[in-house]
Scaffold this motif. Structure first.
Motif, PDB file in Angstrom:
ATOM      1  N   LYS A 136       4.252  10.216   3.951  1.00 12.63           N
ATOM      2  CA  LYS A 136       4.466   8.808   4.307  1.00 12.63           C
ATOM      3  C   LYS A 136       5.157   8.035   3.182  1.00 12.63           C
ATOM      4  N   LEU A 154       0.976   4.793   1.055  1.00 13.69           N
ATOM      5  CA  LEU A 154       0.218   5.623   1.996  1.00 13.69           C
ATOM      6  C   LEU A 154       0.354   7.096   1.627  1.00 13.69           C
ATOM      7  N   ARG A 193       0.823  -1.206   0.000  1.00 17.72           N
ATOM      8  CA  ARG A 193       0.000   0.000   0.000  1.00 17.72           C
ATOM      9  C   ARG A 193       0.858   1.258   0.000  1.00 17.72           C
TER      10      ARG A 193
END
Ligand code: KG4
Ligand code: ZN
Length: 379
Positions: free
Chosen positions: A308, A170, A168
């Motif tokens: 992030k 972020l 993922r």
């Protein structure tokens, strides 16, 4: 959702079928076909638009047929057609756009128009990605360094990817797009919100590679050849200017660097400068330290906006030195930030990245409303 994507913005003719499950945060590539007329342009030192478009006319149908054949899907199983509508060469864009419109009408499928620049960014959402975490890397890089005496980033990338389970990206994320035509820095808050932070004031980074390559009689595009030659070069042989390095904003500049390189090439050709035992011309490229020039502003922005993730996209980001510089500097500055790169073959122009953007933004349009826009930018 299964999408047939078409990309013809420059000299490539590309088609791909991608799939995205609504529950997943990434796109899978079912087929990816790229035909290039580069061989025809390599001797002329740049792309000749008419020749590119003529070749694309020949390739477009076979390339699309091959992409569909390779994924073994029936046309009725495709949900949409995605196509690059800009920026790019008008003759080239028209071939992709008009083909997509015709297929949309014939097959009764919606079209999703895609900005090529966002396509490069969304190559990062194609599974499997390459990702590294600054802090993870510091440990493993040391052990590899000791074993081999050389940082093997590719290996590290794949090792780290295996450790990661969710793939993922972020938000917020800082994205650096570096291609033959663009050098831009973007802050992405999420899939629908982004802020353009800065860009080049003159040449794009890839353009600088290609123009210097022409001076050195390297084939077009020069980036990959320079990277290969630079491996045996002496990075201390020349001192080149590093424009904008002290700047407080997020802009880039490459024309001063290009002019300085040109002066050195002229001096060498006249026999004024001595070569200091350098084995080839390209080692001077090594000392430009593109990692700092390009990723310096990105890291500065990443820290300022407390992001992030850090993302790279565009043809120049296939350059391993650039990746190594980014990894290296991130480790010291913001070690908990994760870095994502597209697979190297997905950095340069391809249709899978166009499908990836479309899968996250399935904004359909009727075929008769779509027109090619060579000047398209971030909007
Ligand atoms: O993204 P791209 O395929 O096309 C554009 O949208 O412009 O980027 C092409 C650019 C060329 O300028 C080429 O020289 C550069 O990417 N490039 C590289 C490398 N591979 C391609 N530059 C440096 N190192 C590489 N390995
Ligand atoms: Zn491109």
């Amino acid at each position: 959702m299964k999408i047939l994507a078409i990309e013809t913005s420059c000299d490539e003719t590309a088609a791909s079928v991608v799939a995205k499950n609504p529950k997943e945060n990434y796109v899978k590539v079912l087929s990816n076909v790229v035909a290039s007329s580069l061989i025809l342009h390599s001797k002329t030192g740049g792309i000749i638009p008419d020749i590119a478009a003529r070749e694309q006319l020949k390739f477009i149908i076979p390339v699309i047929e091959k992409a569909i054949e390779n994924c073994k899907l029936k046309i009725e199983n495709l949900d949409a057609i995605a196509v690059t509508y800009g920026p790019g060469l008008i003759g080239s864009l028209l071939i992709g756009v008009e083909t997509a419109k015709t297929l949309s009408y014939l097959w009764n499928k919606p079209i999703i128009p895609v900005n090529h620049l966002f396509g490069h960014i969304y190559a990062n959402w194609i599974y499997p990605q390459s990702s590294v975490l600054g802090s993870q890397l510091s440990d493993s890089s040391q052990s590899v360094h000791q074993l081999t005496g050389k940082l093997k980033t590719d290996k590290l990338e794949s090792e780290n990817r295996q450790q990661k389970t969710d793939n993922r990206i972020l938000f917020p994320a800082i994205t650096l797009l570096v291609s033959g035509g663009h050098t831009d820095l973007l802050l992405m808050e999420n899939h629908n919100n982004f802020k353009w932070l800065g860009g080049t004031l003159d040449d794009a980074a890839g353009e600088a590679f290609d123009k210097i390559g022409r001076l050195l009689n390297l084939p077009y595009p020069a980036g990959p050849t320079m990277e290969a030659l630079a491996k045996n070069g002496n990075s201390k042989a020349f001192t080149f200017p590093r424009p904008m390095i002290g700047s407080k904003d997020f802009d880039f500049s490459f024309s001063g660097l290009k002019a300085a390189a040109m002066r050195e090439v002229i001096k060498l050709k006249k026999g004024v400068a001595k070569e200091e035992g350098r084995p080839d011309n390209a080692q001077r490229r090594e000392h430009w330290r593109e990692g700092l020039l390009l990723t310096g502003p990105q890291l500065k922005a990443a820290k300022k906006y407390n992001v992030k993730s850090i993302l790279l996209g565009g043809g120049v980001t296939a350059n391993q030195k650039l990746r190594d510089e980014l990894i290296h500097n991130t480790k010291y500055l913001i070690p908990d930030t994760e870095i994502f790169f597209p697979k190297k073959f997905l950095c340069t122009d391809n249709a899978a990245m166009i499908g990836a953007y479309a899968a996250f933004h399935p904004e359909e349009m009727s075929w008769n409303k779509i027109t090619a826009n060579p000047e398209l930018y971030f909007e």
